[in-house]
Write an enzyme that holds these catalytic residues in place. Structure first.
Site, PDB file in Angstrom:
ATOM      1  CD  GLU A   1       2.082  -4.434  13.832  1.00 58.13           C
ATOM      2  OE1 GLU A   1       1.132  -3.890  13.259  1.00 58.13           O
ATOM      3  OE2 GLU A   1       3.275  -4.172  13.546  1.00 58.13           O
ATOM      4  NE  ARG A  61      -2.014  -1.735   3.405  1.00 56.54           N
ATOM      5  CZ  ARG A  61      -1.594  -2.970   3.707  1.00 56.54           C
ATOM      6  NH1 ARG A  61      -1.939  -3.976   2.941  1.00 56.54           N
ATOM      7  NH2 ARG A  61      -0.847  -3.195   4.759  1.00 56.54           N
TER       8      ARG A  61
END
Length: 180
Positions: free
Chosen positions: A104, A67
């Site tokens: 994460e 993106r």
């Protein structure tokens, strides 16, 4: 304050067009899906205008797959600069420069061509859709610096402030349009 066609501030528009997806890509992760934002002509144009202001004056706009590369290409087109897509491992033909990183929910590798670009001495603004822990942007910044570029700033659409990404990539300046 940047507005969308004289109406709402761009941060409010981004927030309204961001879809939360629970447990994606793994349980416990709250994914911020910007697909509705990217599909909205006025909102996307406002995002590109705002981030183009950050990248103005740079020699090159570099976007992180996938993106971030979409956004970076639109910014580069608006500014008339070059664009570099920083890819995940295995997407580019060799030789490549690689940089591993943690995020994460796991780890990964970013790559750029090792011999087909002249980045030495070029000023680069790094673009991504979301800044979370800073792992991806940090790795991309290290990769570009290893290639000889000067990374002047990171520009992101959304910043997840609780995850500490800004602190993790300091002292690199971060420009985010919307914070959650």
């Amino acid at each position: 304050m940047i507005t969308v066609r004289g109406s709402a501030p761009v941060a409010d528009v981004i927030a309204s067009l961001t879809r939360d997806v629970a447990d994606f890509p793994l349980p416990g992760i709250q994914f911020k899906d910007l697909t509705p934002l990217f599909a909205n002509r006025a909102a996307m144009s406002a995002v590109i205008d705002a981030l183009a202001d950050v990248a103005s004056g740079a020699d090159l706009v570099a976007g992180i797959e996938s993106r971030g590369s979409l956004v970076a290409a639109a910014i580069a087109a608006r500014l008339g600069t070059g664009v570099l897509s920083i890819r995940k491992s295995g997407k580019l033909p060799p030789p490549v420069l690689s940089e591993d990183y943690d995020m994460e929910y796991g780890s990964d590798t970013l790559e750029i061509p090792a011999d087909s670009l002249e980045l030495r001495g070029r000023s680069v603004v790094l673009v991504d859709d979301v800044l979370a822990t800073g792992g991806t942007i940090g790795a991309a910044s290290r990769l570009l610096r290893r290639a000889g570029a000067t990374v002047t700033a990171a520009a992101v659409v959304v910043e997840l402030t609780a995850l500490g990404g800004r602190e993790a990539i300091a002292p690199l300046p971060v420009h985010s349009l919307c914070q959650f």
